[in-house]
Design a protein around this motif. Sequence first.
Motif, short mmCIF file in Angstrom:
data_model
loop_
_atom_site.label_atom_id
_atom_site.label_comp_id
_atom_site.label_asym_id
_atom_site.label_seq_id
_atom_site.Cartn_x
_atom_site.Cartn_y
_atom_site.Cartn_z
N MET A 60 13.31 -50.81 56.90
CA MET A 60 14.56 -50.60 57.64
C MET A 60 14.55 -49.16 58.15
O MET A 60 14.03 -48.28 57.49
CB MET A 60 15.78 -50.80 56.72
N PRO A 61 15.14 -48.93 59.32
CA PRO A 61 15.19 -47.56 59.84
C PRO A 61 16.13 -46.70 59.00
O PRO A 61 17.13 -47.19 58.47
CB PRO A 61 15.72 -47.73 61.26
N GLY A 62 15.78 -45.45 58.86
CA GLY A 62 16.65 -44.51 58.16
C GLY A 62 16.43 -44.45 56.66
O GLY A 62 16.30 -43.38 56.10
N MET A 63 16.40 -45.59 56.02
CA MET A 63 16.22 -45.65 54.57
C MET A 63 15.50 -46.95 54.24
O MET A 63 16.02 -48.03 54.48
CB MET A 63 17.58 -45.59 53.86
N LYS A 64 14.30 -46.84 53.69
CA LYS A 64 13.55 -48.04 53.31
C LYS A 64 14.15 -48.67 52.06
O LYS A 64 14.90 -48.02 51.33
CB LYS A 64 12.08 -47.70 53.08
N GLY A 65 13.77 -49.90 51.82
CA GLY A 65 14.30 -50.64 50.68
C GLY A 65 14.03 -49.99 49.34
O GLY A 65 14.89 -50.01 48.44
N ASP A 66 12.84 -49.42 49.16
CA ASP A 66 12.54 -48.77 47.88
C ASP A 66 13.37 -47.50 47.69
O ASP A 66 13.76 -47.17 46.58
CB ASP A 66 11.04 -48.49 47.72
N GLU A 67 13.67 -46.81 48.79
CA GLU A 67 14.55 -45.63 48.71
C GLU A 67 15.97 -46.05 48.35
O GLU A 67 16.64 -45.38 47.55
CB GLU A 67 14.54 -44.88 50.04
N LEU A 68 16.42 -47.15 48.93
CA LEU A 68 17.74 -47.69 48.59
C LEU A 68 17.78 -48.09 47.12
O LEU A 68 18.75 -47.78 46.41
CB LEU A 68 18.08 -48.89 49.47
N ALA A 69 16.71 -48.75 46.65
CA ALA A 69 16.65 -49.16 45.24
C ALA A 69 16.77 -47.95 44.31
O ALA A 69 17.52 -47.99 43.32
CB ALA A 69 15.36 -49.92 44.96
N LEU A 70 16.07 -46.87 44.62
CA LEU A 70 16.15 -45.66 43.80
C LEU A 70 17.56 -45.07 43.82
O LEU A 70 18.08 -44.62 42.79
CB LEU A 70 15.14 -44.61 44.27
N ALA A 71 18.19 -45.04 45.00
CA ALA A 71 19.55 -44.50 45.11
C ALA A 71 20.55 -45.36 44.34
O ALA A 71 21.45 -44.84 43.67
CB ALA A 71 19.96 -44.42 46.59
N VAL A 72 20.36 -46.67 44.38
CA VAL A 72 21.24 -47.58 43.63
C VAL A 72 21.05 -47.36 42.13
O VAL A 72 22.02 -47.24 41.38
CB VAL A 72 20.94 -49.05 44.02
N LYS A 73 19.79 -47.27 41.68
CA LYS A 73 19.50 -47.08 40.25
C LYS A 73 19.98 -45.71 39.76
O LYS A 73 20.32 -45.56 38.59
CB LYS A 73 18.00 -47.23 39.98
N ALA A 74 20.00 -44.70 40.65
CA ALA A 74 20.51 -43.39 40.26
C ALA A 74 22.00 -43.47 39.95
O ALA A 74 22.51 -42.75 39.09
CB ALA A 74 20.26 -42.38 41.37
N ARG A 75 22.71 -44.36 40.65
CA ARG A 75 24.15 -44.52 40.44
C ARG A 75 24.46 -45.44 39.27
O ARG A 75 25.37 -45.20 38.50
CB ARG A 75 24.81 -45.05 41.72
N VAL A 76 23.69 -46.54 39.17
CA VAL A 76 23.88 -47.52 38.09
C VAL A 76 22.47 -47.90 37.60
O VAL A 76 21.83 -48.78 38.17
CB VAL A 76 24.64 -48.78 38.58
N PRO A 77 21.99 -47.24 36.55
CA PRO A 77 20.60 -47.42 36.12
C PRO A 77 20.18 -48.87 35.82
O PRO A 77 19.05 -49.24 36.08
CB PRO A 77 20.51 -46.56 34.86
N GLY A 78 21.06 -49.69 35.33
CA GLY A 78 20.68 -51.06 34.99
C GLY A 78 20.88 -52.07 36.11
O GLY A 78 20.70 -53.27 35.91
N GLN A 79 21.23 -51.60 37.30
CA GLN A 79 21.53 -52.49 38.42
C GLN A 79 20.29 -53.28 38.85
O GLN A 79 19.29 -52.68 39.22
CB GLN A 79 22.05 -51.69 39.61
#
Length: 176
Positions: free
Chosen positions: A112-131
Amino acid sequence: AAGNFGRGAGLDPGRLAAGLAATARARPLRKKSGLCAPSPLKNVHPIHYIMPEPTFAKKKILVVDDEPLVCETIGMLLSFDGHEVVPAGSGPEALALFEKEKFDLVITDYTMPGMKGDELALAVKARVPGQPVIMISAHGDRLRTSGMPLAGVDQLIGKPFQLADLREAIQKATSR
Protein backbone atom coordinates in the motif's frame (compact mmCIF):
# COMPACT_ATOMS: atom_id res chain seq x y z
CA ALA A 1 -19.65 4.91 0.47
CA ALA A 2 -18.85 1.56 -1.06
CA GLY A 3 -17.34 -0.86 1.40
CA ASN A 4 -18.75 0.98 4.40
CA PHE A 5 -20.10 -2.15 6.05
CA GLY A 6 -22.48 -1.78 8.96
CA ARG A 7 -22.73 1.98 8.65
CA GLY A 8 -25.93 2.35 6.64
CA ALA A 9 -24.25 2.59 3.24
CA GLY A 10 -22.35 0.37 0.86
CA LEU A 11 -23.40 -3.26 0.85
CA ASP A 12 -27.14 -3.55 0.19
CA PRO A 13 -28.30 -6.95 1.49
CA GLY A 14 -31.43 -6.82 -0.71
CA ARG A 15 -29.44 -6.24 -3.90
CA LEU A 16 -26.87 -8.84 -2.88
CA ALA A 17 -29.55 -11.46 -2.15
CA ALA A 18 -31.31 -10.67 -5.45
CA GLY A 19 -28.03 -11.02 -7.34
CA LEU A 20 -27.20 -14.33 -5.68
CA ALA A 21 -30.72 -15.61 -6.37
CA ALA A 22 -30.46 -14.57 -10.02
CA THR A 23 -27.11 -16.32 -10.26
CA ALA A 24 -28.56 -19.48 -8.73
CA ARG A 25 -31.43 -19.49 -11.23
CA ALA A 26 -29.20 -18.80 -14.19
CA ARG A 27 -26.39 -21.21 -13.36
CA PRO A 28 -26.61 -23.40 -10.24
CA LEU A 29 -23.20 -24.30 -8.83
CA ARG A 30 -21.76 -27.33 -7.14
CA LYS A 31 -18.46 -27.95 -5.44
CA LYS A 32 -16.01 -30.03 -7.43
CA SER A 33 -12.42 -30.40 -6.26
CA GLY A 34 -12.55 -27.04 -4.53
CA LEU A 35 -13.89 -25.28 -7.63
CA CYS A 36 -17.44 -24.41 -8.52
CA ALA A 37 -18.89 -25.79 -11.72
CA PRO A 38 -22.35 -25.87 -13.32
CA SER A 39 -24.56 -28.38 -11.51
CA PRO A 40 -27.56 -30.44 -12.45
CA LEU A 41 -28.82 -30.03 -8.87
CA LYS A 42 -32.07 -28.06 -8.65
CA ASN A 43 -33.06 -25.69 -5.87
CA VAL A 44 -29.55 -25.55 -4.41
CA HIS A 45 -28.36 -22.05 -3.66
CA PRO A 46 -24.74 -21.52 -4.76
CA ILE A 47 -23.82 -19.80 -1.50
CA HIS A 48 -24.08 -23.15 0.30
CA TYR A 49 -21.31 -24.58 -1.86
CA ILE A 50 -19.11 -21.52 -1.94
CA MET A 51 -19.44 -20.42 1.68
CA PRO A 52 -20.49 -23.10 4.17
CA GLU A 53 -21.17 -21.90 7.70
CA PRO A 54 -18.04 -20.99 9.71
CA THR A 55 -17.37 -22.72 13.01
CA PHE A 56 -15.91 -19.84 15.03
CA ALA A 57 -17.14 -16.85 17.01
CA LYS A 58 -18.05 -13.63 15.23
CA LYS A 59 -15.40 -10.89 15.34
CA LYS A 60 -15.05 -7.15 14.82
CA ILE A 61 -12.49 -6.91 12.02
CA LEU A 62 -10.59 -3.95 10.57
CA VAL A 63 -9.90 -4.63 6.87
CA VAL A 64 -7.18 -2.48 5.28
CA ASP A 65 -6.49 -2.34 1.54
CA ASP A 66 -5.79 0.57 -0.78
CA GLU A 67 -7.83 -1.09 -3.55
CA PRO A 68 -11.50 -0.39 -2.74
CA LEU A 69 -12.81 -3.43 -4.63
CA VAL A 70 -10.47 -5.79 -2.76
CA CYS A 71 -11.38 -4.20 0.57
CA GLU A 72 -15.09 -4.48 -0.25
CA THR A 73 -14.81 -8.08 -1.42
CA ILE A 74 -12.95 -9.23 1.69
CA GLY A 75 -15.45 -7.29 3.79
CA MET A 76 -18.35 -8.96 2.02
CA LEU A 77 -16.89 -12.44 2.59
CA LEU A 78 -16.40 -11.67 6.27
CA SER A 79 -19.87 -10.14 6.58
CA PHE A 80 -21.41 -13.33 5.18
CA ASP A 81 -19.82 -15.13 8.12
CA GLY A 82 -21.46 -12.66 10.51
CA HIS A 83 -18.37 -10.60 11.33
CA GLU A 84 -18.62 -6.87 11.84
CA VAL A 85 -16.31 -5.30 9.26
CA VAL A 86 -14.79 -1.82 9.30
CA PRO A 87 -12.92 -0.93 6.09
CA ALA A 88 -9.90 1.38 5.76
CA GLY A 89 -8.18 2.46 2.56
CA SER A 90 -4.71 3.09 3.99
CA GLY A 91 -2.43 2.45 6.94
CA PRO A 92 -2.87 5.93 8.43
CA GLU A 93 -6.67 5.68 8.10
CA ALA A 94 -6.54 2.26 9.77
CA LEU A 95 -4.47 3.61 12.67
CA ALA A 96 -6.94 6.46 13.18
CA LEU A 97 -9.80 3.94 13.36
CA PHE A 98 -7.72 1.68 15.60
CA GLU A 99 -7.22 4.55 18.07
CA LYS A 100 -11.00 5.09 18.34
CA GLU A 101 -12.31 1.53 18.33
CA LYS A 102 -11.42 -1.92 19.64
CA PHE A 103 -10.98 -4.70 17.07
CA ASP A 104 -10.70 -8.45 17.50
CA LEU A 105 -8.58 -8.68 14.37
CA VAL A 106 -6.80 -6.55 11.75
CA ILE A 107 -6.51 -7.83 8.17
CA THR A 108 -4.20 -5.79 5.96
CA ASP A 109 -2.77 -5.82 2.47
CA TYR A 110 1.02 -5.75 2.20
CA THR A 111 1.64 -3.36 -0.69
CA MET A 112 0.00 0.00 0.00
CA PRO A 113 1.27 3.52 -0.65
CA GLY A 114 2.52 5.46 2.34
CA MET A 115 2.57 2.60 4.82
CA LYS A 116 3.07 -1.06 3.96
CA GLY A 117 1.15 -3.79 5.73
CA ASP A 118 4.09 -4.92 7.85
CA GLU A 119 4.64 -1.31 9.01
CA LEU A 120 0.95 -1.10 9.92
CA ALA A 121 1.22 -4.41 11.80
CA LEU A 122 4.16 -3.06 13.85
CA ALA A 123 2.29 0.18 14.62
CA VAL A 124 -0.80 -1.78 15.69
CA LYS A 125 1.28 -4.12 17.90
CA ALA A 126 3.03 -1.10 19.47
CA ARG A 127 -0.40 0.15 20.60
CA VAL A 128 -1.88 -3.25 21.55
CA PRO A 129 0.84 -5.93 21.77
CA GLY A 130 -1.50 -8.92 21.65
CA GLN A 131 -3.58 -7.65 18.71
CA PRO A 132 -3.96 -10.38 16.04
CA VAL A 133 -2.91 -9.23 12.55
CA ILE A 134 -3.33 -11.11 9.27
CA MET A 135 -1.55 -9.89 6.16
CA ILE A 136 -2.83 -10.70 2.67
CA SER A 137 -0.45 -10.22 -0.23
CA ALA A 138 -0.04 -11.03 -3.90
CA HIS A 139 3.59 -11.56 -2.89
CA GLY A 140 2.81 -14.13 -0.19
CA ASP A 141 5.04 -16.92 -1.52
CA ARG A 142 7.94 -14.53 -2.09
CA LEU A 143 7.57 -13.05 1.40
CA ARG A 144 7.51 -16.53 2.97
CA THR A 145 10.62 -17.72 1.13
CA SER A 146 12.62 -14.48 1.39
CA GLY A 147 13.42 -15.04 5.02
CA MET A 148 12.39 -11.44 5.64
CA PRO A 149 10.80 -11.32 9.09
CA LEU A 150 7.29 -9.91 9.09
CA ALA A 151 7.29 -8.56 12.62
CA GLY A 152 3.82 -7.98 13.95
CA VAL A 153 2.15 -10.32 11.43
CA ASP A 154 0.52 -13.42 12.93
CA GLN A 155 -0.67 -15.02 9.69
CA LEU A 156 0.21 -14.48 6.02
CA ILE A 157 -2.17 -15.35 3.18
CA GLY A 158 -1.17 -15.21 -0.48
CA LYS A 159 -3.47 -13.80 -3.16
CA PRO A 160 -5.49 -15.26 -4.66
CA PHE A 161 -6.88 -17.19 -1.71
CA GLN A 162 -9.79 -19.45 -0.90
CA LEU A 163 -12.38 -18.54 1.71
CA ALA A 164 -11.26 -21.60 3.69
CA ASP A 165 -7.72 -20.13 3.84
CA LEU A 166 -9.07 -16.87 5.23
CA ARG A 167 -11.22 -18.68 7.80
CA GLU A 168 -8.29 -20.85 8.88
CA ALA A 169 -6.03 -17.80 9.28
CA ILE A 170 -8.71 -16.02 11.33
CA GLN A 171 -9.09 -19.07 13.56
CA LYS A 172 -5.32 -19.39 14.10
CA ALA A 173 -4.69 -15.68 14.63
CA THR A 174 -7.52 -15.19 17.11
CA SER A 175 -7.06 -18.40 19.11
CA ARG A 176 -3.77 -17.31 20.69
